[in-house]
Design an enzyme around this catalytic site. Sequence first.
Site, PDB file in Angstrom:
ATOM      1  N   GLY A  99       0.799  -1.218   0.000  1.00 50.57           N
ATOM      2  CA  GLY A  99       0.000   0.000   0.000  1.00 50.57           C
ATOM      3  C   GLY A  99       0.831   1.268   0.000  1.00 50.57           C
ATOM      4  O   GLY A  99       0.465   2.264  -0.634  1.00 50.57           O
ATOM      5  N   ASN A 115      -7.198   4.297   9.461  1.00 51.68           N
ATOM      6  CA  ASN A 115      -6.543   3.138  10.063  1.00 51.68           C
ATOM      7  C   ASN A 115      -6.519   3.186  11.582  1.00 51.68           C
ATOM      8  O   ASN A 115      -6.364   2.161  12.233  1.00 51.68           O
ATOM      9  CB  ASN A 115      -5.109   3.008   9.530  1.00 51.68           C
ATOM     10  N   GLN A 171      -7.217  -0.029   4.472  1.00 51.93           N
ATOM     11  CA  GLN A 171      -8.011  -0.613   5.568  1.00 51.93           C
ATOM     12  C   GLN A 171      -9.396  -1.054   5.116  1.00 51.93           C
ATOM     13  O   GLN A 171     -10.001  -1.930   5.735  1.00 51.93           O
ATOM     14  CB  GLN A 171      -8.166   0.407   6.707  1.00 51.93           C
ATOM     15  N   SER A 202      -3.504  -3.227  -0.061  1.00 54.41           N
ATOM     16  CA  SER A 202      -2.376  -4.040   0.397  1.00 54.41           C
ATOM     17  C   SER A 202      -2.848  -5.436   0.761  1.00 54.41           C
ATOM     18  O   SER A 202      -3.924  -5.601   1.345  1.00 54.41           O
ATOM     19  CB  SER A 202      -1.736  -3.369   1.616  1.00 54.41           C
ATOM     20  N   GLY A 203      -2.038  -6.457   0.443  1.00 55.01           N
ATOM     21  CA  GLY A 203      -2.437  -7.839   0.663  1.00 55.01           C
ATOM     22  C   GLY A 203      -2.502  -8.269   2.114  1.00 55.01           C
ATOM     23  O   GLY A 203      -3.381  -9.029   2.512  1.00 55.01           O
ATOM     24  N   THR A 217      10.736  -7.658 -11.762  1.00 55.60           N
ATOM     25  CA  THR A 217      10.152  -8.987 -11.933  1.00 55.60           C
ATOM     26  C   THR A 217       8.946  -9.155 -11.011  1.00 55.60           C
ATOM     27  O   THR A 217       9.023  -8.864  -9.813  1.00 55.60           O
ATOM     28  CB  THR A 217      11.192 -10.080 -11.616  1.00 55.60           C
ATOM     29  N   CYS A 219       2.843   1.888  11.788  1.00 56.29           N
ATOM     30  CA  CYS A 219       3.947   2.572  11.100  1.00 56.29           C
ATOM     31  C   CYS A 219       4.546   3.700  11.932  1.00 56.29           C
ATOM     32  O   CYS A 219       5.586   4.250  11.592  1.00 56.29           O
ATOM     33  CB  CYS A 219       3.465   3.124   9.763  1.00 56.29           C
TER      34      CYS A 219
END
Length: 395
Positions: A73, A154, A182, A202-203, A240, A328
């Site tokens: 993210g 968040n 979120q 984001s995963g 990649t 964070c």
Amino acid sequence: MDKKIIYLDHAATTATRPEVVEAMRPYFTEYYGNPSSVYDLGAKNKQVITRMRETIGNALGTAPENIYFTAGGTEADNWALVAAAEAYRGKGDHIITSKIEHHAILHTCEYLQKERGFDVTYVDVDENGIIKLDELKKAIRPTTILISVMFANNEIGTIQPIKEIGQIAREHGVLFHTDAVQAFGQLPISVDDMNIDMLSASGHKLNGPKGIGFLYIRKGVKIRSFIHGGAQERKRRAGTENVPGIVGMAKAVEIAVATMEERRAKEEALRDHLIQRVLAEVPYTRLNGSARHRLPNNVNFSFQFIEGESLLIMLDMAGICASSGSACTSGSLDPSHVLLAIGLPHEIAHGSLRLTLGEENTMEEIDYVVDKIKEIVARLRAMSPLYEDFMKNRK
């Protein structure tokens, strides 16, 4: 034997689902070819990535070619802001955001101001953390090129009126980006219906792997590459491709979409029970964020007369994983910029606790957590001169 852990920090990260790990496994050891290769081992992975793009595009109601994979993210946020600023500088140099954004947005805006000469307006929010739409409208100028407002906060869980913000941006010919890290997987999102031009996700926030995310870019939005060096992601993001990560994120998205309604109902029941008990049983406590427009799994309290850090340490000793805000910014001694923006004084903002739930949490766990919070808050207040003075003055 290790003590049981009650994990209530799902906004920081989530456990990768077993089904996701299984879906990823072959792409580490068996189907490991580079998707840019011409031979079959690699070329098949290019087809796999296309299928995964379709899964994620379907979750947003958009075509797969509008999905660009990133390392997460934060990269997606940086890409959206920096590349849009560069691409549209010929039109103007003004960006609008809110005061409660994630630091991936705020620090990027700061960089664009200090290093690139852009002008940024930070719009206020109300006491619930909802952006002031009138102020947003007034902030728009002829030189405004981008509005970036997060889908859901968040820290305090407040959901923004995204469709209305997107409509305002569309009416003024301004790009609209939303940080949906979120919200994606928690709430239904239609990028067309909500007038969203760019969206970050984001995963690892939805039981997928870490190190993978994406940026949705509406067709026709002319932003450039952010990472240079190759022709991957249709020449917009070199490097990649992280095939296992892409497969894992798509699997997590597929499950999140399929289980959303049931999961939301369960999390809201746990959330509301937690809120009700804490507000009823722990005096001098406030709920931060909107009671109504709130993520199903988010709870944020401020407890007067205590330090949030002490509360977190004692909860950890009781086997409870929680936070005081964004992962964070953990380690920062400053109170949350989000809590200050909604009007909390420093001394109350310092006593904050964020609890974010997951579908595996149980009502028994929530009751245990509330009991521990009551016990720990009472213990900390018993050691607080401020609380002692407050109680004396009340008598």
